[in-house]
Design a protein around this motif. Sequence first.
Motif, PDB file in Angstrom:
ATOM      1  N   ILE A  20       2.262   1.885  -3.449  1.00 36.46           N
ATOM      2  CA  ILE A  20       1.234   2.499  -4.306  1.00 36.46           C
ATOM      3  C   ILE A  20       1.070   3.976  -3.962  1.00 36.46           C
ATOM      4  O   ILE A  20       0.989   4.827  -4.848  1.00 36.46           O
TER       5      ILE A  20
ATOM      6  N   TRP B  97       3.971   5.923  -5.353  1.00 38.31           N
ATOM      7  CA  TRP B  97       3.860   6.021  -6.814  1.00 38.31           C
ATOM      8  C   TRP B  97       2.864   7.111  -7.208  1.00 38.31           C
ATOM      9  O   TRP B  97       3.138   7.946  -8.060  1.00 38.31           O
ATOM     10  N   VAL B  98       1.709   7.110  -6.553  1.00 37.85           N
ATOM     11  CA  VAL B  98       0.694   8.120  -6.854  1.00 37.85           C
ATOM     12  C   VAL B  98       1.185   9.509  -6.447  1.00 37.85           C
ATOM     13  O   VAL B  98       1.029  10.477  -7.201  1.00 37.85           O
TER      14      VAL B  98
ATOM     15  N   ALA C 179       0.836  -1.207   0.000  1.00 36.24           N
ATOM     16  CA  ALA C 179       0.000   0.000   0.000  1.00 36.24           C
ATOM     17  C   ALA C 179       0.871   1.259   0.000  1.00 36.24           C
ATOM     18  O   ALA C 179       0.573   2.235  -0.706  1.00 36.24           O
TER      19      ALA C 179
END
Length: 135
Positions: free
Chosen positions: A60, A63-64, A57
């Motif tokens: 992610i 990355w975002v 998580a």
Amino acid sequence: MDFAGLNYLAILVAAIAAFMFGAIYYGALGKPWMKAARIKPEDARMEPSLFITSFVAELIMAWVLAGVIGHLGAGQVTFWNGVVSGAFIWLGFMATTVAVNQRYEGFGWDLTLIDAGHWLGVALIMGGVIGLFGV
């Protein structure tokens, strides 16, 4: 280490740093957190799947967040802009989501403050790391 404007080494380092922060943070606040979350120490689980889920998580999220920071434009991926972006993401999405979910779940504000404080640290660390690495 660049692909489509994202620095994947920065994303990995940001996720690792955030994960380590979480370990230290909840290590220090474990007892108050368990009390606020209504978890008895003997019922606490430390299963590998929880840590794997947390790290994936956070990858992610990093990355975002890198994508969001990258959208500031050329020359704008800096430490300060990363920290500010992380703070805005935290305030607009993380803190609000934690607060709403925990109100519906019937938890007190003590749990919300502990959890939201963790996510603030995560967002600031990730933003700062991504900004330091630049594009």
